[in-house]
Design a protein around this motif. Structure first.
Motif, mmCIF file in Angstrom:
data_model
loop_
_atom_site.group_PDB
_atom_site.id
_atom_site.type_symbol
_atom_site.label_atom_id
_atom_site.label_comp_id
_atom_site.label_asym_id
_atom_site.label_seq_id
_atom_site.Cartn_x
_atom_site.Cartn_y
_atom_site.Cartn_z
ATOM 1 N N GLN A 1 0.790 -1.161 0.031
ATOM 2 C CA GLN A 1 -0.016 -0.141 0.017
ATOM 3 C C GLN A 1 0.902 1.286 0.018
ATOM 4 O OE1 GLN A 1 -0.536 -2.367 2.864
ATOM 5 N NE2 GLN A 1 -2.039 -3.428 1.527
ATOM 6 N N SER B 1 0.774 5.486 1.120
ATOM 7 C CA SER B 1 0.117 6.617 1.893
ATOM 8 C C SER B 1 1.098 7.791 1.324
ATOM 9 C CB SER B 1 -0.010 6.382 3.040
ATOM 10 O OG SER B 1 -0.959 5.302 3.710
ATOM 11 N N TRP C 1 1.483 11.981 2.766
ATOM 12 C CA TRP C 1 1.054 13.165 3.390
ATOM 13 C C TRP C 1 1.777 14.347 3.138
ATOM 14 C CZ3 TRP C 1 2.860 8.356 4.688
ATOM 15 C CH2 TRP C 1 2.215 7.333 5.593
ATOM 16 N N SER D 1 -2.239 12.668 11.121
ATOM 17 C CA SER D 1 -3.274 11.914 10.310
ATOM 18 C C SER D 1 -4.122 12.690 9.388
ATOM 19 C CB SER D 1 -4.162 10.955 11.131
ATOM 20 O OG SER D 1 -4.868 11.855 12.182
ATOM 21 N N GLN E 1 -2.880 13.507 5.887
ATOM 22 C CA GLN E 1 -2.898 12.573 4.808
ATOM 23 C C GLN E 1 -3.842 12.916 3.728
ATOM 24 O OE1 GLN E 1 -3.093 8.317 6.361
ATOM 25 N NE2 GLN E 1 -3.763 7.713 4.305
ATOM 26 N N PHE F 1 -4.232 7.187 -0.076
ATOM 27 C CA PHE F 1 -4.009 5.887 0.225
ATOM 28 C C PHE F 1 -4.625 5.059 -0.880
ATOM 29 C CE2 PHE F 1 -5.513 1.988 1.821
ATOM 30 C CZ PHE F 1 -4.311 1.288 2.501
ATOM 31 N N VAL G 1 -0.170 -1.112 6.673
ATOM 32 C CA VAL G 1 -0.815 0.209 6.131
ATOM 33 C C VAL G 1 0.506 1.155 6.510
ATOM 34 C CG1 VAL G 1 -2.403 2.000 6.464
ATOM 35 C CG2 VAL G 1 -3.086 -0.318 6.634
#
Length: 293
Positions: free
Chosen positions: A49, A51, A53, A64, A67, A70, A108
């Protein structure tokens, strides 16, 4: 692909030492309150995966709320993802920020975690621009100058003792970086400049156009290209048109000093430049030039 010809094209980079690569020399400009499509690939078939930010508050912590993307990867194939830039407000801020992209095997991704055994993290630079839903109307009628880089020039006998709007419609002759430059000389008084703006369609190209940071930074560079000047330009509260700050420049004992800011352009696209200027008095020792080069 970002705004005004910017993009991060960073495929086939291989594995970095310790799984981290500082690639902040690569940058992209993105508009707030806008979604962007991107693509990512991996050398491995396993479940991974990604992600992403953006450190909007520049506190060196990827929270968080920061972000923006994703996505699960599709083996070794290019996998599309959507990156959503929030509206300017409690989270998103305009200006230059660090952007982190992290790929992890099985887990994740976490921006700062070392809990996963396989993966990689890259840091980039992102410039968040103001979102404008429509092309703004210039504050005064824009004069079309084609691709001529000299927007405004005057000397001797200038009578602009109250803030006066100047606006120009300019077409870029090339793709790359262009610099907006004000060169100023004023004996025996001062120039004042405020509310500088450059729009390409609905995108504001400049940072800190109203000098409301209280300094030249971010965006502007103050310099003396012709040698030392007396009373060179400063950002202060003496005579702003709007807000609290403006540029005050009373350079003497030199040809001129200058304030400038660079931005990205695309050949054939039109940019609307506007600004407000005034001088404290009239006289033969006053000159100004405004150029794009």
């Amino acid at each position: 692909m970002g705004e005004v010809g910017t993009q991060i094209y960073d495929l086939a980079t291989g594995c970095s030492t310790n799984g981290y690569d500082n690639r902040t020399s690569e940058s992209v400009s993105l508009v707030a309150n806008t979604s962007y499509n991107g693509y990512v690939s991996s050398q491995y078939y396993a479940t991974e995966q990604i992600s992403i930010w953006i450190d909007f508050n520049d506190n060196c912590v990827f929270e968080s709320s920061e972000q923006v993307a994703f996505q699960s990867l599709n083996a070794t194939y290019l996998t599309s993802f959507v990156m959503v830039i929030p509206a300017i407000g409690s989270v998103a801020k305009t200006g230059i920020h660090r952007m982190r992209a992290s790929v992890a095997f099985y887990y994740v991704p976490d921006a700062c975690s070392t809990s996963f055994s396989y993966g990689e993290t890259h840091d980039y630079t992102v410039n968040i621009l103001n979102y404008t839903p429509s092309i703004p109307t210039p504050p005064c009628t824009a004069v079309s100058v084609g691709s001529n880089g000299t927007l405004y020039a005057a000397s001797s006998g200038i009578t602009i003792t109250t803030y006066t709007c100047k606006a120009y419609s300019w077409t870029s002759p090339r793709t790359g970086t262009i610099t907006l430059t004000f060169q100023l000389h004023n004996t025996p008084s001062y120039w004042y400049i405020d509310d500088v703006s450059i729009y390409n369609k609905g995108v504001q190209m400049l940072l800190n156009g109203g000098f409301e940071s209280g300094s030249a930074s971010p965006g502007w560079t103050l310099s003396t290209p012709y040698g030392v000047c007396s009373t060179p330009g400063v950002i202060n509260t003496v005579s702003p048109r709007t807000g609290l700050y403006s540029l005050q420049d009373g350079s003497t004992s030199c040809t001129a000093d200058q304030i400038s800011q660079s931005f990205a352009v695309i050949a054939g696209q039109t940019y609307v430049v506007s600004f407000y200027i005034k001088t404290g008095t009239t006289g033969s020792g006053i000159s100004i030039s405004v150029t794009l080069s």
